[in-house]
Design a protein around this motif. Structure first.
Motif, PDB file in Angstrom:
ATOM      1  N   ALA A  20     -15.274  54.564 -61.049  1.00  0.00           N
ATOM      2  CA  ALA A  20     -16.093  54.448 -62.087  1.00  0.00           C
ATOM      3  C   ALA A  20     -17.333  55.266 -62.084  1.00  0.00           C
ATOM      4  CB  ALA A  20     -16.660  52.863 -61.918  1.00  0.00           C
ATOM      5  N   SER A  49     -15.344  52.132 -67.186  1.00  0.00           N
ATOM      6  CA  SER A  49     -15.060  50.815 -66.707  1.00  0.00           C
ATOM      7  C   SER A  49     -13.649  50.823 -65.998  1.00  0.00           C
ATOM      8  CB  SER A  49     -15.203  49.529 -67.598  1.00  0.00           C
ATOM      9  OG  SER A  49     -14.446  48.432 -67.050  1.00  0.00           O
ATOM     10  N   ARG A 107     -19.109  49.779 -65.919  1.00  0.00           N
ATOM     11  CA  ARG A 107     -19.626  51.180 -66.180  1.00  0.00           C
ATOM     12  C   ARG A 107     -20.725  51.342 -65.589  1.00  0.00           C
ATOM     13  NH1 ARG A 107     -17.884  49.501 -71.256  1.00  0.00           N
ATOM     14  NH2 ARG A 107     -20.252  49.243 -71.622  1.00  0.00           N
TER      15      ARG A 107
END
Length: 251
Positions: free
Chosen positions: A94, A100, A119
């Motif tokens: 990430a 994400s 995210r």
């Protein structure tokens, strides 16, 4: 003490052979690879097919591992172990990708999200752990379908105009997944969203789950709607790392 049973040894060898590669094998290939007579190999394959440990493609006549065996093969792997082995790699993915990251396993004809990393930005996000995604319309699901960890549903729902709902079209897409080693979905589940995923393997090389990243289509794919090569490399590296932690051999 009784010695080993030859037929069981041969059946085990056939199962290992089918598990060792991403493609289906014909009767002749199985027999030649193991030094068996075709009649012997055929008899064992028919028995394994009868108990759903092996499946035969109706169009080509070639064999692959069956769903029953794959479910047995993944039963040793507790979901919590899969999550724990993936935490650090998912966090790193990430951070490096800016997108994400989700970890998925099959559950009753869908993809169960067992881990989700947001995210690394300040946008509003909803935790997806426990959510169920369609197999045919998600990159995570396509991975599970391509490697036989989950089975295709008889009726495929269209979520957008890009969703693959024709069986032949989906079959071609899954063949491509096995050839390249990763899957993508571009606006197939939700307009404006895209995702990339790669298989996670356990002992013996069997696929036990998938890890994927998702985000706005303009960040995941280029102007030609092809997944960005850099993101593909990141997802495959993470999948390999988790697989090694789970005891899978290098591939």
């Amino acid at each position: 003490m009784a010695g080993p049973v030859q037929s069981i040894e041969r059946a085990a060898a056939i199962l290992r052979l089918l598990a060792g590669g991403p493609r289906r094998l014909g009767l002749g290939e199985v027999a030649a690879s193991l030094g068996l007579a075709k009649g012997t190999a055929h008899g064992i394959l028919r028995t394994l097919q009868h108990v759903d440990f092996v499946e035969q493609d109706a169009a080509t006549g070639k064999y692959q591992l069956g769903a029953a065996l794959l479910h047995l093969g993944t039963s040793y792997l507790d979901v919590n172990e899969l999550r724990s082995r993936s935490l650090n790699w998912a966090d790193a993915l990430a951070a490096r990708s800016g997108e994400s990251v989700r970890l998925g396993t099959p559950l009753e004809g869908q993809v169960l999200i067992v881990h989700h990393v947001f995210r690394p930005d300040d946008t509003f996000q909803t935790l997806d752990v426990g959510a169920l995604l369609p197999l045919h319309a998600s990159s995570l699901g396509k991975v599970l379908l391509a490697y036989g960890t989950a089975a295709v549903e008889p009726e495929l729902e269209a979520y957008t105009r890009h969703t693959l709902v024709e069986p032949a079209q989906l079959a071609r897409a899954l063949t491509a997944v096995r050839e390249v080693g990763w899957a993508a979905e571009i606006q197939e589940m939700s307009m404006g969203e895209a995702g990339i995923a790669a298989p996670i393997r356990g002992h013996g090389g069997l696929v036990v789950g998938a890890i994927g990243l998702s985000g706005p289509v303009e960040r995941i794919s280029d102007s030609q709607n092809h997944p960005r090569a850099g993101l593909v490399s990141l997802i495959r590296e993470a999948a390999r790392a988790i697989s090694r932690d789970l005891g899978a051999a290098r591939w």
